[in-house]
Motif scaffolding. Structure first.
Motif, PDB file in Angstrom:
ATOM      1  N   HIS A  13      29.068  10.301  35.673  1.00 21.70           N
ATOM      2  CA  HIS A  13      28.666  11.150  36.802  1.00 21.70           C
ATOM      3  C   HIS A  13      28.626  12.588  36.284  1.00 21.70           C
ATOM      4  CE1 HIS A  13      28.540  13.286  40.538  1.00 21.70           C
ATOM      5  NE2 HIS A  13      28.814  12.234  41.298  1.00 21.70           N
ATOM      6  N   LEU A  14      27.406  13.093  36.047  1.00 21.10           N
ATOM      7  CA  LEU A  14      27.272  14.411  35.427  1.00 21.10           C
ATOM      8  C   LEU A  14      27.685  15.553  36.349  1.00 21.10           C
ATOM      9  CD1 LEU A  14      23.982  14.002  33.370  1.00 21.10           C
ATOM     10  CD2 LEU A  14      26.327  14.078  32.512  1.00 21.10           C
ATOM     11  N   GLY A  15      27.719  15.287  37.652  1.00 21.26           N
ATOM     12  CA  GLY A  15      28.216  16.302  38.572  1.00 21.26           C
ATOM     13  C   GLY A  15      29.713  16.509  38.396  1.00 21.26           C
ATOM     14  N   ASN A  16      30.415  15.431  38.094  1.00 17.26           N
ATOM     15  CA  ASN A  16      31.861  15.509  37.898  1.00 17.26           C
ATOM     16  C   ASN A  16      32.250  15.764  36.442  1.00 17.26           C
ATOM     17  OD1 ASN A  16      32.109  14.891  40.608  1.00 17.26           O
ATOM     18  ND2 ASN A  16      32.432  12.704  40.259  1.00 17.26           N
ATOM     19  N   GLU A  17      31.373  15.354  35.535  1.00 16.85           N
ATOM     20  CA  GLU A  17      31.685  15.522  34.108  1.00 16.85           C
ATOM     21  C   GLU A  17      30.638  16.429  33.470  1.00 16.85           C
ATOM     22  OE1 GLU A  17      33.209  11.940  31.992  1.00 16.85           O
ATOM     23  OE2 GLU A  17      32.485  10.848  33.736  1.00 16.85           O
ATOM     24  N   SER A  44      18.830  20.242  34.877  1.00 15.59           N
ATOM     25  CA  SER A  44      19.142  21.666  35.023  1.00 15.59           C
ATOM     26  C   SER A  44      19.933  21.969  36.301  1.00 15.59           C
ATOM     27  CB  SER A  44      17.846  22.474  35.008  1.00 15.59           C
ATOM     28  OG  SER A  44      16.979  22.001  36.028  1.00 15.59           O
ATOM     29  N   ASP A  45      19.821  21.097  37.317  1.00 21.57           N
ATOM     30  CA  ASP A  45      20.592  21.293  38.547  1.00 21.57           C
ATOM     31  C   ASP A  45      22.071  20.955  38.353  1.00 21.57           C
ATOM     32  OD1 ASP A  45      18.372  22.047  39.892  1.00 21.57           O
ATOM     33  OD2 ASP A  45      18.424  20.427  41.375  1.00 21.57           O
ATOM     34  N   LEU A  46      22.398  20.319  37.259  1.00 24.14           N
ATOM     35  CA  LEU A  46      23.777  19.839  37.088  1.00 24.14           C
ATOM     36  C   LEU A  46      24.605  20.710  36.140  1.00 24.14           C
ATOM     37  CD1 LEU A  46      22.773  16.114  36.818  1.00 24.14           C
ATOM     38  CD2 LEU A  46      23.838  17.219  38.775  1.00 24.14           C
ATOM     39  N   LYS A  47      24.004  21.797  35.691  1.00 18.59           N
ATOM     40  CA  LYS A  47      24.736  22.654  34.746  1.00 18.59           C
ATOM     41  C   LYS A  47      25.652  23.627  35.471  1.00 18.59           C
ATOM     42  CE  LYS A  47      21.332  22.330  31.072  1.00 18.59           C
ATOM     43  NZ  LYS A  47      20.346  23.047  30.246  1.00 18.59           N
TER      44      LYS A  47
END
Lengths: 77, 77
Positions: free
Chosen positions: B36-40, B74-77
């Motif tokens: 989960h790139l939002g959390n990690e 790019s939204d998850l950085k």
């Protein structure tokens, strides 16, 4: 046995998706049919009805999943 | 055992891809890790290096496959 249909058009992106992806599906759960929409133009409307917008795409039990992008369906009509 | 990594961000498109797609992979051939790139966020650069542009995406043995479209990386950085 669940039904999955892999729609493609023989493009390089399609072939890669087929080789790395479709073969990864669990053969004891999924029966995969491959449809080359360039050769079977009569099935383009069936793909469209399932929600397919571009190829390669895999329709699993009626739900379309677009895998990368090879060509829009409109190019295959 | 081959390695597959499913990158997602918890979005509805991601969840659908996970439920219908990732579970369809052959468990005797593939070990699937879910990230989960939002959390990690520390793993966004790893996903980028593998060629991931958007989520959900499945990286099979280093090759990225984008499945439908949920959100750009790019939204998850």
């Amino acid at each position: 046995m669940n039904k999955a249909i892999f729609y493609h058009a023989g493009c390089p992106v399609c072939v890669e998706a087929e080789q790395r992806f479709v073969t990864a599906l669990n053969p004891s759960n999924y029966q995969v049919e491959e449809v080359h929409l360039g050769n079977e133009k009569n099935r383009v409307s069936e793909a469209e009805a399932a929600g397919v917008k571009s190829v390669p795409a895999l329709v699993i039990e009626g739900t379309p999943f677009h895998i990368n992008f090879g060509a829009p369906l409109s190019d295959l009509k």
